[in-house]
Design a protein around this motif. Structure first.
Motif, PDB file in Angstrom:
ATOM      1  N   ARG A 170       0.276  -0.898  -0.144  1.00 20.64           N
ATOM      2  CA  ARG A 170      -0.059   0.125  -0.192  1.00 20.64           C
ATOM      3  C   ARG A 170       0.842   1.608   0.211  1.00 20.64           C
ATOM      4  O   ARG A 170       0.486   2.685  -0.255  1.00 20.64           O
ATOM      5  CB  ARG A 170      -0.608  -0.435   1.241  1.00 20.64           C
TER       6      ARG A 170
ATOM      7  N   ASP B 152     -11.197  13.612  -8.705  1.00 24.73           N
ATOM      8  CA  ASP B 152     -12.681  13.174  -8.911  1.00 24.73           C
ATOM      9  C   ASP B 152     -12.173  12.150  -7.311  1.00 24.73           C
ATOM     10  O   ASP B 152     -12.941  11.918  -6.577  1.00 24.73           O
ATOM     11  CB  ASP B 152     -12.706  11.690  -9.194  1.00 24.73           C
ATOM     12  N   HIS B 153     -11.094  12.101  -6.548  1.00 32.18           N
ATOM     13  CA  HIS B 153     -10.807  11.434  -5.421  1.00 32.18           C
ATOM     14  C   HIS B 153      -9.541  12.388  -4.381  1.00 32.18           C
ATOM     15  O   HIS B 153      -8.450  13.015  -5.318  1.00 32.18           O
ATOM     16  CB  HIS B 153      -9.158  10.063  -5.528  1.00 32.18           C
TER      17      HIS B 153
ATOM     18  N   ASP C 248      -7.189   3.818  -1.405  1.00 33.01           N
ATOM     19  CA  ASP C 248      -7.598   2.672  -1.339  1.00 33.01           C
ATOM     20  C   ASP C 248      -7.396   1.630  -2.570  1.00 33.01           C
ATOM     21  O   ASP C 248      -7.755   0.922  -2.641  1.00 33.01           O
ATOM     22  CB  ASP C 248      -8.702   3.209  -0.934  1.00 33.01           C
ATOM     23  N   ILE C 249      -8.645   2.667  -3.406  1.00 31.10           N
ATOM     24  CA  ILE C 249      -8.574   2.392  -4.699  1.00 31.10           C
ATOM     25  C   ILE C 249      -7.676   1.993  -5.565  1.00 31.10           C
ATOM     26  O   ILE C 249      -7.810   0.390  -6.052  1.00 31.10           O
ATOM     27  CB  ILE C 249      -9.592   4.102  -6.231  1.00 31.10           C
TER      28      ILE C 249
ATOM     29  N   TRP D 293      -4.723   0.803  -4.755  1.00 36.12           N
ATOM     30  CA  TRP D 293      -4.572  -0.480  -3.595  1.00 36.12           C
ATOM     31  C   TRP D 293      -5.683  -1.931  -4.054  1.00 36.12           C
ATOM     32  O   TRP D 293      -4.676  -3.071  -4.358  1.00 36.12           O
ATOM     33  CB  TRP D 293      -4.482  -0.368  -2.188  1.00 36.12           C
ATOM     34  N   THR D 294      -6.602  -1.262  -4.373  1.00 30.79           N
ATOM     35  CA  THR D 294      -7.464  -2.617  -3.861  1.00 30.79           C
ATOM     36  C   THR D 294      -6.995  -2.934  -5.674  1.00 30.79           C
ATOM     37  O   THR D 294      -7.868  -4.481  -6.009  1.00 30.79           O
ATOM     38  CB  THR D 294      -9.269  -1.724  -4.048  1.00 30.79           C
TER      39      THR D 294
ATOM     40  N   LEU E  65      -8.270   6.486 -14.119  1.00 32.26           N
ATOM     41  CA  LEU E  65      -9.049   6.999 -13.256  1.00 32.26           C
ATOM     42  C   LEU E  65      -8.242   8.063 -12.725  1.00 32.26           C
ATOM     43  O   LEU E  65      -9.094   8.824 -11.776  1.00 32.26           O
ATOM     44  CB  LEU E  65      -9.084   5.558 -12.192  1.00 32.26           C
TER      45      LEU E  65
ATOM     46  N   LEU F  38     -12.497  -2.751   0.346  1.00 31.54           N
ATOM     47  CA  LEU F  38     -12.938  -1.121  -0.052  1.00 31.54           C
ATOM     48  C   LEU F  38     -13.725  -1.352   1.900  1.00 31.54           C
ATOM     49  O   LEU F  38     -13.354  -0.287   2.726  1.00 31.54           O
ATOM     50  CB  LEU F  38     -13.650  -0.792  -0.925  1.00 31.54           C
TER      51      LEU F  38
ATOM     52  N   CYS G 221     -10.568  -0.779   4.092  1.00 26.59           N
ATOM     53  CA  CYS G 221     -10.166   0.392   4.297  1.00 26.59           C
ATOM     54  C   CYS G 221     -11.237   1.517   4.487  1.00 26.59           C
ATOM     55  O   CYS G 221     -11.771   2.664   5.180  1.00 26.59           O
ATOM     56  CB  CYS G 221     -10.319   1.168   2.934  1.00 26.59           C
TER      57      CYS G 221
ATOM     58  N   TRP H 207     -14.625   2.294   4.085  1.00 19.14           N
ATOM     59  CA  TRP H 207     -15.034   2.801   3.880  1.00 19.14           C
ATOM     60  C   TRP H 207     -16.931   2.679   3.673  1.00 19.14           C
ATOM     61  O   TRP H 207     -17.448   1.415   3.929  1.00 19.14           O
ATOM     62  CB  TRP H 207     -15.299   2.659   2.155  1.00 19.14           C
TER      63      TRP H 207
ATOM     64  N   ARG I  24     -20.442   4.755   0.451  1.00 25.49           N
ATOM     65  CA  ARG I  24     -19.181   5.670  -0.153  1.00 25.49           C
ATOM     66  C   ARG I  24     -18.636   4.029  -1.366  1.00 25.49           C
ATOM     67  O   ARG I  24     -18.539   4.862  -2.575  1.00 25.49           O
ATOM     68  CB  ARG I  24     -18.385   5.927   0.354  1.00 25.49           C
TER      69      ARG I  24
ATOM     70  N   THR J  43     -18.593   5.264  -5.588  1.00 23.59           N
ATOM     71  CA  THR J  43     -17.073   5.572  -5.392  1.00 23.59           C
ATOM     72  C   THR J  43     -17.217   4.728  -7.367  1.00 23.59           C
ATOM     73  O   THR J  43     -17.018   4.235  -7.765  1.00 23.59           O
ATOM     74  CB  THR J  43     -15.846   5.117  -4.702  1.00 23.59           C
TER      75      THR J  43
ATOM     76  N   SER K 252     -19.728   5.601 -10.499  1.00 18.14           N
ATOM     77  CA  SER K 252     -18.532   6.869 -10.734  1.00 18.14           C
ATOM     78  C   SER K 252     -17.072   6.193 -11.831  1.00 18.14           C
ATOM     79  O   SER K 252     -16.780   6.668 -12.350  1.00 18.14           O
ATOM     80  CB  SER K 252     -17.910   7.608  -9.526  1.00 18.14           C
ATOM     81  N   LEU K 253     -16.487   5.400 -10.808  1.00 19.77           N
ATOM     82  CA  LEU K 253     -15.377   4.660 -11.508  1.00 19.77           C
ATOM     83  C   LEU K 253     -15.500   3.700 -12.522  1.00 19.77           C
ATOM     84  O   LEU K 253     -14.754   3.777 -13.405  1.00 19.77           O
ATOM     85  CB  LEU K 253     -14.738   3.254 -10.495  1.00 19.77           C
TER      86      LEU K 253
END
Lengths: 197, 197
Positions: free
Chosen positions: A128, A147-148, A155-156, A158-159, A191, B169, B173, B175, B179, B183, B186-187
């Motif tokens: 991470r 957007d982030h 987080d995104i 990493w996922t 992204l 997530l 994380c 979340w 969210r 999210t 949006s992604l």
DNA sequence: CTCATAACTTGACACCATGTCAATTGACGC
DNA sequence: GCGTCAATTGACATGGTGTCAAGTTATGAG
């Protein structure tokens, strides 16, 4: 924990690694490892207190063999945030198949064994940091998508880069490794990166 | 396979579901389920041949309770491809937390039990159809990004929406569910949708 | 040369979860 | 009362991890 004679310990680790790689982490028993190392199952416990401990030691052994740290650090030399993001995804993405066997074994123990969970989580925290650094570099350049927040982007990313996702795309969807790496780089750019700031 | 008296069978399924939900799928033994259903462990096997079979039956029971199919089909009524994509992510994303416990138990058996693997994979194939349909709708509208073929876009969306990613997530994380859903919508838009064609 | 030590072997056993089996109980309909 | 079916009781097999005690073997120190 550690024994004075490195050769037996190393033979065990090598055996463990070979079996885990060959079987993709599934169905490797203490008996199998012992047999391949040329000792009895019980003797294994003279070197490693539990299966989890042996598995964890195997990951460290693998790290030393392949020089993980060095490779993942390489991405830090990249100049721009975008290059850094690419370099990190490339380095990590190419690393996953090498650790997949042992990763899967550790992942399977995660739910039942606290030590295994901790070991795996630590590794994921380390990974991470690479995500975080890449996102931070992007942000510094003013190229991080509005957007982030940096945290959420981390987080995104990493996922997105999880071993499970690699597994799904390559094993379940049949993607060749090369496509995996290229596609993930392109997804991440799309992204997270906006041109100039 | 099936018994004439539905009440005991249903008590078992309910017990199984409750325990799996409460423990997030971890550490639920046949003994526990039997105890909660008010019967002996052995009696469980009068209704279900194996643990895997019971788990699978539990998922079907859950589906019937929550009306999965109906909800996931709802996304089909959406007009444009974009709306359909949103609707599908919303429906699936809100469904995950409800099935998480049982999903995790099934996922844990996946590696060792062929029947469990098959059951889980079937569910994932069903889910994939929803992804495929949403991407196809987008493509028909001329709004699918030229970066991906429909097949590849489906692979990516399918992976993005995996239970593991939801787990990472929300659980790892931290979340909130809301969210997560927003999210992911949006992604997906950012990855797959281009305005007009 | 002998003795101590450390590494390893052998064989037995505990634990725990799943799954199986045989004999028995209890309720319900007829 | 009798048969039937669901469930109980208690015992046991299997397979994997981890433990323990007693015996073996090689090696180096005295």
């Amino acid at each position: 924990m550690s024994s004075k004679n490195p050769t037996t310990r190393e033979r065990i680790l090598k055996a463990s690694l070979n079996l885990l790689e060959a079987s993709q982490g599934q169905g490797v028993r203490m008996t199998d490892i012992a047999k391949r190392a040329g000792i009895t199952r019980q003797a294994l416990y003279l070197h490693f207190a539990t299966r989890a401990e042996l598995l964890i030691a195997t990951t460290h052994y693998l790290d030393a063999l392949k020089g993980t740290d060095a490779r993942l650090l390489a991405s830090r030399t990249a100049r721009s945030g975008t290059e850094r993001l690419d370099a990190f995804i490339e380095a990590w993405g190419r690393y996953i198949p090498e650790i997949y066997g042992i990763a899967k074994a550790l992942l399977a123990m995660r739910d039942t064994d606290a030590a295994a969970a901790q070991a795996w989580d630590q590794r994921m925290r380390d990974m991470r940091e690479g995500c975080e650094a890449a996102i931070a570099a992007l942000d510094r350049d003013g190229n991080l998508s509005p957007d982030h927040t940096p945290d959420q982007a981390t987080d995104i990313l990493w996922t997105l880069l999880s071993v499970r996702n690699w597994e799904q795309l390559t094993v379940a969807c049949g993607w060749p490794q090369e496509r995996y790496v290229e596609t993930l780089k392109s997804l991440a750019r799309r992204l997270f990166v906006v041109e100039s700031g």
